[in-house]
Design an enzyme around this catalytic site. Sequence first.
Site, PDB file in Angstrom:
ATOM      1  N   GLY A 216      74.114  45.521  50.672  1.00 18.02           N
ATOM      2  CA  GLY A 216      73.258  45.782  49.655  1.00 18.02           C
ATOM      3  C   GLY A 216      72.310  45.685  50.450  1.00 18.02           C
TER       4      GLY A 216
ATOM      5  CB  CYS B 204      67.362  49.579  55.616  1.00 20.68           C
ATOM      6  SG  CYS B 204      65.822  49.432  56.037  1.00 20.68           S
TER       7      CYS B 204
HETATM    8  N1  NAI Z   1      63.354  46.005  54.745  1.00 17.58           N
HETATM    9  C1  NAI Z   1      63.698  46.271  56.115  1.00 17.58           C
HETATM   10  O1  NAI Z   1      64.322  44.902  56.500  1.00 17.58           O
HETATM   11  C2  NAI Z   1      63.167  46.905  57.362  1.00 17.58           C
HETATM   12  C3  NAI Z   1      63.055  48.239  56.591  1.00 17.58           C
HETATM   13  N2  NAI Z   1      63.005  48.947  57.902  1.00 17.58           N
HETATM   14  C4  NAI Z   1      62.011  50.297  57.527  1.00 17.58           C
HETATM   15  O2  NAI Z   1      60.933  49.972  57.756  1.00 17.58           O
HETATM   16  C5  NAI Z   1      60.179  50.630  56.719  1.00 17.58           C
HETATM   17  C6  NAI Z   1      59.722  50.134  55.627  1.00 17.58           C
HETATM   18  O3  NAI Z   1      60.222  49.099  55.098  1.00 17.58           O
HETATM   19  P1  NAI Z   1      59.902  48.733  53.829  1.00 17.58           P
HETATM   20  O4  NAI Z   1      58.562  46.980  54.703  1.00 17.58           O
HETATM   21  O5  NAI Z   1      60.993  47.360  53.896  1.00 17.58           O
HETATM   22  O6  NAI Z   1      59.005  48.596  52.392  1.00 17.58           O
HETATM   23  P2  NAI Z   1      58.889  48.110  51.618  1.00 17.58           P
HETATM   24  O7  NAI Z   1      58.653  49.248  50.489  1.00 17.58           O
HETATM   25  O8  NAI Z   1      58.620  47.147  51.311  1.00 17.58           O
HETATM   26  O9  NAI Z   1      56.625  48.183  51.837  1.00 17.58           O
HETATM   27  C7  NAI Z   1      56.198  49.921  52.574  1.00 17.58           C
HETATM   28  C8  NAI Z   1      54.825  49.614  51.821  1.00 17.58           C
HETATM   29  O10 NAI Z   1      53.981  51.003  51.899  1.00 17.58           O
HETATM   30  C9  NAI Z   1      53.411  50.818  51.120  1.00 17.58           C
HETATM   31  N3  NAI Z   1      52.312  52.749  50.919  1.00 17.58           N
HETATM   32  C10 NAI Z   1      53.040  53.379  51.310  1.00 17.58           C
HETATM   33  N4  NAI Z   1      52.557  54.770  51.264  1.00 17.58           N
HETATM   34  C11 NAI Z   1      51.437  54.271  51.885  1.00 17.58           C
HETATM   35  C12 NAI Z   1      50.141  54.447  52.339  1.00 17.58           C
HETATM   36  N5  NAI Z   1      50.132  56.126  52.620  1.00 17.58           N
HETATM   37  N6  NAI Z   1      49.457  54.289  52.559  1.00 17.58           N
HETATM   38  C13 NAI Z   1      49.587  52.758  52.778  1.00 17.58           C
HETATM   39  N7  NAI Z   1      50.508  52.293  51.959  1.00 17.58           N
HETATM   40  C14 NAI Z   1      51.057  53.091  51.858  1.00 17.58           C
HETATM   41  C15 NAI Z   1      54.154  50.658  49.793  1.00 17.58           C
HETATM   42  O11 NAI Z   1      52.797  50.692  49.028  1.00 17.58           O
HETATM   43  C16 NAI Z   1      54.605  49.481  50.395  1.00 17.58           C
HETATM   44  O12 NAI Z   1      53.828  47.758  50.201  1.00 17.58           O
HETATM   45  C17 NAI Z   1      61.101  51.465  55.749  1.00 17.58           C
HETATM   46  O13 NAI Z   1      61.472  52.563  56.657  1.00 17.58           O
HETATM   47  C18 NAI Z   1      62.472  51.275  56.317  1.00 17.58           C
HETATM   48  O14 NAI Z   1      63.801  51.952  56.392  1.00 17.58           O
HETATM   49  C19 NAI Z   1      63.164  48.280  59.130  1.00 17.58           C
HETATM   50  C20 NAI Z   1      63.868  47.203  59.787  1.00 17.58           C
HETATM   51  C21 NAI Z   1      64.260  46.481  58.497  1.00 17.58           C
HETATM   52  O1  UGA Z   2      66.896  48.221  58.836  1.00 12.73           O
HETATM   53  C1  UGA Z   2      66.914  47.750  58.442  1.00 12.73           C
HETATM   54  O2  UGA Z   2      66.541  46.876  57.298  1.00 12.73           O
HETATM   55  C2  UGA Z   2      67.817  46.418  58.744  1.00 12.73           C
HETATM   56  O3  UGA Z   2      68.992  46.219  58.384  1.00 12.73           O
HETATM   57  C3  UGA Z   2      69.871  45.205  58.197  1.00 12.73           C
HETATM   58  O4  UGA Z   2      69.090  43.908  57.876  1.00 12.73           O
HETATM   59  P1  UGA Z   2      69.202  43.332  56.127  1.00 12.73           P
HETATM   60  O5  UGA Z   2      69.656  44.968  55.650  1.00 12.73           O
HETATM   61  O6  UGA Z   2      67.447  42.829  55.833  1.00 12.73           O
HETATM   62  O7  UGA Z   2      70.597  42.857  56.484  1.00 12.73           O
HETATM   63  P2  UGA Z   2      71.691  41.958  56.800  1.00 12.73           P
HETATM   64  O8  UGA Z   2      71.406  40.919  57.576  1.00 12.73           O
HETATM   65  O9  UGA Z   2      72.411  43.109  58.159  1.00 12.73           O
HETATM   66  O10 UGA Z   2      72.847  42.315  54.947  1.00 12.73           O
HETATM   67  C4  UGA Z   2      73.154  43.779  54.894  1.00 12.73           C
HETATM   68  C5  UGA Z   2      74.289  43.683  53.812  1.00 12.73           C
HETATM   69  O11 UGA Z   2      75.178  43.347  55.005  1.00 12.73           O
HETATM   70  C6  UGA Z   2      75.728  42.004  53.709  1.00 12.73           C
HETATM   71  N1  UGA Z   2      76.780  41.936  55.536  1.00 12.73           N
HETATM   72  C7  UGA Z   2      76.254  41.339  56.512  1.00 12.73           C
HETATM   73  C8  UGA Z   2      77.086  41.057  57.380  1.00 12.73           C
HETATM   74  C9  UGA Z   2      78.744  40.468  56.707  1.00 12.73           C
HETATM   75  O12 UGA Z   2      78.560  39.672  58.220  1.00 12.73           O
HETATM   76  N2  UGA Z   2      79.272  40.526  55.666  1.00 12.73           N
HETATM   77  C10 UGA Z   2      77.644  41.137  55.302  1.00 12.73           C
HETATM   78  O13 UGA Z   2      78.363  41.796  53.742  1.00 12.73           O
HETATM   79  C11 UGA Z   2      75.094  41.468  53.990  1.00 12.73           C
HETATM   80  O14 UGA Z   2      74.894  39.950  52.742  1.00 12.73           O
HETATM   81  C12 UGA Z   2      74.091  42.360  53.156  1.00 12.73           C
HETATM   82  O15 UGA Z   2      74.188  42.266  51.904  1.00 12.73           O
HETATM   83  C13 UGA Z   2      70.045  45.240  59.742  1.00 12.73           C
HETATM   84  O16 UGA Z   2      70.780  43.432  60.058  1.00 12.73           O
HETATM   85  C14 UGA Z   2      68.688  44.880  60.592  1.00 12.73           C
HETATM   86  O17 UGA Z   2      69.079  45.113  62.314  1.00 12.73           O
HETATM   87  C15 UGA Z   2      67.484  46.402  60.467  1.00 12.73           C
HETATM   88  O18 UGA Z   2      66.599  46.268  60.375  1.00 12.73           O
END
Ligand code: NAI
Ligand code: UGA
Length: 464
Positions: free
Chosen positions: A274, A277
């Site tokens: 899940g 991303c």
């Molecule tokens: N969640 C993760 O673990 C990861 C996410 N990413 C990427 O990073 C990006 C952000 O992801 P998250 O932080 O999880 O999203 P999120 O939904 O938690 O946060 C995004 C924030 O941006 C704000 N926002 C949107 N439009 C705006 C605007 N025009 N001005 C000001 N604020 C605004 C929203 O209100 C929200 O609080 C996505 O592209 C995602 O794919 C990359 C690596 C890890």
């Molecule tokens: O772009 C993103 O959002 C991020 O997506 C993932 O990070 P995240 O989704 O936070 O967590 P993961 O640890 O990758 O797990 C993703 C899902 O895969 C599942 N998973 C992971 C590893 C595994 O061996 N088996 C498995 O079922 C986890 O339970 C979870 O539901 C990537 O690991 C990050 O490098 C990336 O930055």
Amino acid sequence: MKIKKICCIGAGYVGGPTMSVIADKNPGIQVTVVDINEARIKAWNSENLDELPVYEPGLSEVVARARGRNLFFSTEIEKNIDEAEMIFISVNTPTKTYGKGKNMAADLKYVELCARQIANVATSDKIVVEKSTLPVRTAQAIKTILDQTGNGVKFQILSNPEFLAEGTAIQDLEQADRVLIGGEQSAEGKQAIQALVDIYAAWLPQENILTTNVWSSELSKLTANAFLAQRVSSINAISELCEATGADVSEVAKAIGMDSRIGPKFLKASVGFGGSCFQKDILNLVYIAKSLGLDNVADYWEQVIIMNDHQKRRFAENIVSTLFNTVSGKKIAFLGWAFKKDTNDTRESAAIYVADLLLEEQAEIQVYDPKVKPHQIYTDLNALNTRTEEENKAQLQVVNNPYEACKDAHAIAVLTEWDEFTTYDWKRIYDTMKKPAFVFDGRKILKEEELKAIGFEYYAIGKA
Ligand SMILES: NC(=O)C1=CN([C@@H]2O[C@H](COP(=O)(O)OP(=O)(O)OC[C@H]3O[C@@H](n4cnc5c(N)ncnc54)[C@H](O)[C@@H]3O)[C@@H](O)[C@H]2O)C=CC1
Ligand SMILES: O=C(O)[C@H]1O[C@H](OP(=O)(O)OP(=O)(O)OC[C@H]2O[C@@H](n3ccc(=O)[nH]c3=O)[C@H](O)[C@@H]2O)[C@H](O)[C@@H](O)[C@@H]1O
């Protein structure tokens, strides 16, 4: 060029933790994270660090050190954009839910809004950093918008995708395998790249900071997520084969993972991946490939999602068939709702889809998750539009105690791999359940022999 002020647009799961660590490691740089969501900013500023909007081990300590010193959270977007020399765009890029590319392409409207706002407000040259995950060549679109301002302000666009995983975000940021920075290969481009390299070099070795052209950087992010998700779908495909043959998926994973070419990580069979991303980024990759006429490439990666959907469905169907082909009126306890342990994030969590399928079979579900709030669980379910909010509320209850969740249950389903689940008094749980008492371990974390000795009927993913 030395950066003194950073503004990050987007105070979410990426913007919040990433900027907290950058500020912590660079006390001389003022870092302000802005967001349109006032409640979120208020939560980032709350005195009680348990109320930060993102739960991540180690995050509150980092925030406690830097907040108010050189780390700020604010809703004053325009002022902070104007004052900063470097602006990170870290807004959400969900899958499009309308129009061309519906259910496939990334919806770039929030990113475009940011670019337009920067263009409107900026009165001095800026480095704009793509932190959000974006389709390859988005930097071109951002640049086109920024270059239309006509007020003489110059912009450099960098791609700096984030690789942190939720639940380990602080560790991933502080000890990053690598940081990737893509930029224009001109003199100005290289200067901008260097300015960002200097920020990361405050705590990371130079050799871990990789610089590339913009398109390689953008595409590497989608590729990294596709490869990671592919490993999970691959091992999950094998888990079904294990169940049918008597092989044990943990043993298979260990055996193949010891091959240094394969490696041991990311080989845990599960109820399905899940998170916000993996699915969205693969769909995006598939969409890009299809748009370019690369149908074989698109089909190859799409299979990763198809297998993941199959795994979630298969888990739910196995519960129904094992409980004598009906769960109607039966109580199923869910341990875990988050998409993985150590996070309160539930986006695309397998639990949502498994619950939905079981509710369709008229099961009654009692959920316990250590970090997820009840309203989030109902929001997730209601968003599927499978049944009314009232029906969801009547069929699913959220409780704040695992023993209460399991009381009178016909079966327990483990959906998230929270460590605390392994520490429960399983005999006490068994005694309060209907018999035969079933456990369906979607994470393969419980001790099989111990549970069987107590009297449970125990089923784990990937084991006959
Ligand atoms: N969640 C993760 O673990 C990861 C996410 N990413 C990427 O990073 C990006 C952000 O992801 P998250 O932080 O999880 O999203 P999120 O939904 O938690 O946060 C995004 C924030 O941006 C704000 N926002 C949107 N439009 C705006 C605007 N025009 N001005 C000001 N604020 C605004 C929203 O209100 C929200 O609080 C996505 O592209 C995602 O794919 C990359 C690596 C890890
Ligand atoms: O772009 C993103 O959002 C991020 O997506 C993932 O990070 P995240 O989704 O936070 O967590 P993961 O640890 O990758 O797990 C993703 C899902 O895969 C599942 N998973 C992971 C590893 C595994 O061996 N088996 C498995 O079922 C986890 O339970 C979870 O539901 C990537 O690991 C990050 O490098 C990336 O930055």
